[in-house]
Scaffold this motif. Structure first.
Motif, PDB file in Angstrom:
ATOM      1  N   ASN A  56       0.820  -1.210   0.000  1.00  0.00           N
ATOM      2  CA  ASN A  56       0.000   0.000   0.000  1.00  0.00           C
ATOM      3  C   ASN A  56       0.855   1.261   0.000  1.00  0.00           C
ATOM      4  N   SER A  57       0.539   2.133  -0.924  1.00  0.00           N
ATOM      5  CA  SER A  57       1.168   3.440  -1.009  1.00  0.00           C
ATOM      6  C   SER A  57       0.067   4.433  -1.335  1.00  0.00           C
ATOM      7  N   THR A  58      -0.176   5.355  -0.444  1.00  0.00           N
ATOM      8  CA  THR A  58      -1.249   6.322  -0.652  1.00  0.00           C
ATOM      9  C   THR A  58      -1.019   7.127  -1.925  1.00  0.00           C
ATOM     10  N   ARG A  59       0.202   7.523  -2.169  1.00  0.00           N
ATOM     11  CA  ARG A  59       0.495   8.329  -3.354  1.00  0.00           C
ATOM     12  C   ARG A  59       0.229   7.538  -4.640  1.00  0.00           C
ATOM     13  N   THR A  60       0.658   6.276  -4.678  1.00  0.00           N
ATOM     14  CA  THR A  60       0.442   5.454  -5.874  1.00  0.00           C
ATOM     15  C   THR A  60      -1.044   5.177  -6.073  1.00  0.00           C
ATOM     16  N   ARG A  61      -1.746   4.785  -5.018  1.00  0.00           N
ATOM     17  CA  ARG A  61      -3.178   4.496  -5.118  1.00  0.00           C
ATOM     18  C   ARG A  61      -3.938   5.725  -5.583  1.00  0.00           C
ATOM     19  N   THR A  62      -3.621   6.873  -5.021  1.00  0.00           N
ATOM     20  CA  THR A  62      -4.299   8.108  -5.393  1.00  0.00           C
ATOM     21  C   THR A  62      -3.996   8.483  -6.839  1.00  0.00           C
ATOM     22  N   SER A  63      -2.754   8.321  -7.269  1.00  0.00           N
ATOM     23  CA  SER A  63      -2.388   8.630  -8.658  1.00  0.00           C
ATOM     24  C   SER A  63      -3.169   7.766  -9.638  1.00  0.00           C
ATOM     25  N   PHE A  64      -3.276   6.462  -9.358  1.00  0.00           N
ATOM     26  CA  PHE A  64      -4.028   5.569 -10.233  1.00  0.00           C
ATOM     27  C   PHE A  64      -5.515   5.933 -10.232  1.00  0.00           C
ATOM     28  N   GLU A  65      -6.039   6.267  -9.059  1.00  0.00           N
ATOM     29  CA  GLU A  65      -7.456   6.633  -8.954  1.00  0.00           C
ATOM     30  C   GLU A  65      -7.757   7.906  -9.740  1.00  0.00           C
TER      31      GLU A  65
END
Length: 97
Positions: A56-65
């Motif tokens: 889990n990486s908030t930055r990666t998840r948010t970027s993909f979203e």
């Protein structure tokens, strides 16, 4: 030649130079889109993107979203920590020992 229709892109090995150039040109159009006032497009309208990250990486998840939403997709973020994937993975690991 433009951008080839691929089910996925994991690397550029095997792509013709024209295809790589086409991908770079396409990426420039997304930069322009990101800088515009109206960032939404409908390339993925009617489709659902499910994000599932094991690390889990908030930055990666948010970027993909954000990227999927800007392309018009509905987005579902699944949390591995609370999903049955983690349970199944844990069972598989414990049976190997």
């Amino acid at each position: 030649m433009g951008v080839p229709r691929l089910p996925h892109l994991l690397g550029i090995e095997g792509l013709a130079p024209e295809a790589i150039s086409g991908l770079l040109d396409l990426s420039e159009s997304y930069i322009d889109q990101n800088r515009s006032i109206d960032k939404r497009r409908d390339l993925l309208a009617g489709r659902t993107v499910i994000n599932l990250f094991f690390e889990n990486s908030t930055r990666t998840r948010t970027s993909f979203e954000v990227a999927a939403k800007r392309l018009g997709a509905d987005v579902i973020n699944m949390d591995v920590a609370t999903s049955s994937v983690r349970c199944a993975r844990a069972k598989r690991c414990s049976t190997r020992r």
